[in-house]
Design an enzyme around this catalytic site. Sequence first.
Site, PDB file in Angstrom:
ATOM      1  N   LYS A  83       6.410  -1.880   1.885  1.00 42.67           N
ATOM      2  CA  LYS A  83       5.210  -1.327   2.534  1.00 42.67           C
ATOM      3  C   LYS A  83       4.061  -2.328   2.394  1.00 42.67           C
ATOM      4  CE  LYS A  83       3.014   3.176   3.254  1.00 42.67           C
ATOM      5  NZ  LYS A  83       3.149   3.160   4.719  1.00 42.67           N
ATOM      6  N   TYR A 101       0.824  -1.203   0.000  1.00 42.01           N
ATOM      7  CA  TYR A 101       0.000   0.000   0.000  1.00 42.01           C
ATOM      8  C   TYR A 101       0.856   1.248   0.000  1.00 42.01           C
ATOM      9  CZ  TYR A 101       0.791   0.773   5.059  1.00 42.01           C
ATOM     10  OH  TYR A 101       1.352   1.024   6.282  1.00 42.01           O
ATOM     11  N   LEU A 116      10.922   1.059   7.250  1.00 38.85           N
ATOM     12  CA  LEU A 116      10.323   1.555   6.010  1.00 38.85           C
ATOM     13  C   LEU A 116      11.043   2.851   5.603  1.00 38.85           C
ATOM     14  CD1 LEU A 116       7.790   1.025   4.111  1.00 38.85           C
ATOM     15  CD2 LEU A 116       6.841   3.023   5.258  1.00 38.85           C
ATOM     16  N   GLU A 146      11.439   2.062  14.564  1.00 38.66           N
ATOM     17  CA  GLU A 146      10.608   3.177  14.100  1.00 38.66           C
ATOM     18  C   GLU A 146       9.268   3.086  14.822  1.00 38.66           C
ATOM     19  OE1 GLU A 146       9.630   2.771   9.884  1.00 38.66           O
ATOM     20  OE2 GLU A 146       9.694   0.593  10.069  1.00 38.66           O
TER      21      GLU A 146
HETATM   22  N1  PDD Z   1       2.612   4.828   7.518  1.00 35.58           N
HETATM   23  N2  PDD Z   1       7.272   3.644   9.159  1.00 35.58           N
HETATM   24  C1  PDD Z   1       6.151   2.907   9.093  1.00 35.58           C
HETATM   25  C2  PDD Z   1       6.166   1.544   9.681  1.00 35.58           C
HETATM   26  C3  PDD Z   1       5.006   3.428   8.459  1.00 35.58           C
HETATM   27  O1  PDD Z   1       3.882   2.686   8.388  1.00 35.58           O
HETATM   28  C4  PDD Z   1       5.039   4.740   7.926  1.00 35.58           C
HETATM   29  C5  PDD Z   1       3.864   5.366   7.237  1.00 35.58           C
HETATM   30  C6  PDD Z   1       6.223   5.478   8.036  1.00 35.58           C
HETATM   31  C7  PDD Z   1       6.365   6.862   7.456  1.00 35.58           C
HETATM   32  O2  PDD Z   1       6.426   6.818   6.056  1.00 35.58           O
HETATM   33  P1  PDD Z   1       5.910   8.038   5.164  1.00 35.58           P
HETATM   34  O3  PDD Z   1       6.648   9.236   5.643  1.00 35.58           O
HETATM   35  O4  PDD Z   1       6.293   7.639   3.790  1.00 35.58           O
HETATM   36  O5  PDD Z   1       4.427   8.148   5.377  1.00 35.58           O
HETATM   37  C8  PDD Z   1       7.328   4.892   8.652  1.00 35.58           C
HETATM   38  C9  PDD Z   1       1.430   5.276   6.808  1.00 35.58           C
HETATM   39  C10 PDD Z   1       1.176   6.734   6.909  1.00 35.58           C
HETATM   40  C11 PDD Z   1       0.251   4.424   7.242  1.00 35.58           C
HETATM   41  O6  PDD Z   1       0.488   3.245   7.448  1.00 35.58           O
HETATM   42  O7  PDD Z   1      -0.875   4.912   7.344  1.00 35.58           O
END
Ligand code: PDD
Length: 282
Positions: free
Chosen positions: A147, A33, A204, A179
């Site tokens: 992801k 996703y 991620l 994270e």
């Molecule tokens: N999540 N680490 C994890 C495990 C994440 O699920 C996310 C983002 C991030 C930050 O990535 P980005 O800056 O590209 O959004 C780091 C999204 C927002 C979600 O699962 O809804």
Amino acid sequence: MTRIVFLNGEFVPYEQAKIPIMDRGFLFGDGIYEVTAVLGGRLLDNIPHLARLERSLKEIAIANPYSDAEWTRLQTELVRRNALADGLVYIEVTRGVFERDFVCPDDLTPTVVMFTQPKDLRDPPAARDGVAVITVPELRWKRRDIKSVSLLAQVLAKMAARHAGVAEAWMIEDDHVTEGASSTSFIVTKDRRIVTRPLSTAVLPGITRAAVLKLVERHALRLDERPFTVPEALRAAEAFLTSASSLVTPVVKIDGEPVGDGTPGPLTRELRQLYLKMAEAG
Ligand code: PDD
């Protein structure tokens, strides 16, 4: 207004969007996703989000059903049809539908779903007041750079956070923070060094992280890409998290202990403002 979603090539009312129970996303979490922020009706950092989507698909051998230009056109059309000003566009691609079996043909037609969610990204309470986090053991698999929609460990972490009355859970492996359950973790040391874990299969590759690192470079701030521990975070001046759904958000408490003076730090607030300004500029 009717909520319009995108399913397999069509814009349809939410109530009409149905997926077969044999979808591999449902049965196996066999899919990936992306989440892109929308500010003032505009997609934020969408090109790197689509690059990560392409990479995630490639890593699990699903053919990307659309070019970047097509994705952007479809996302923009969905934003328009839902009259979304500030919020999120969610994309999911699963391997497709097949009788339940761990293996399936290589050339299934992927399932493609998109929807929007309104969200106050500009000035939510979390950005003003900061958030508290708890720590939980890192329970995920070893390819966290993908992801994946297999998010059970993150769901459990977030539920634990909610039960503790906090917003996020930081996951701990070998005494170090990997994270957040849905965000990248940062600290700012007392001598104003910004610290975040380097990219690897352990985390991620956050798109907001990359944007913040660009700002760090542009404004000649000092950066250390290295893992950090919770005791170090508690000795730090500031902490924050980044994600498409929270942009840059101060972290003011970890496991009940204050970070710095327990209020949002000045560098964190500045980075949030710089990020919003960069977003407005396009
Ligand atoms: N999540 N680490 C994890 C495990 C994440 O699920 C996310 C983002 C991030 C930050 O990535 P980005 O800056 O590209 O959004 C780091 C999204 C927002 C979600 O699962 O809804």
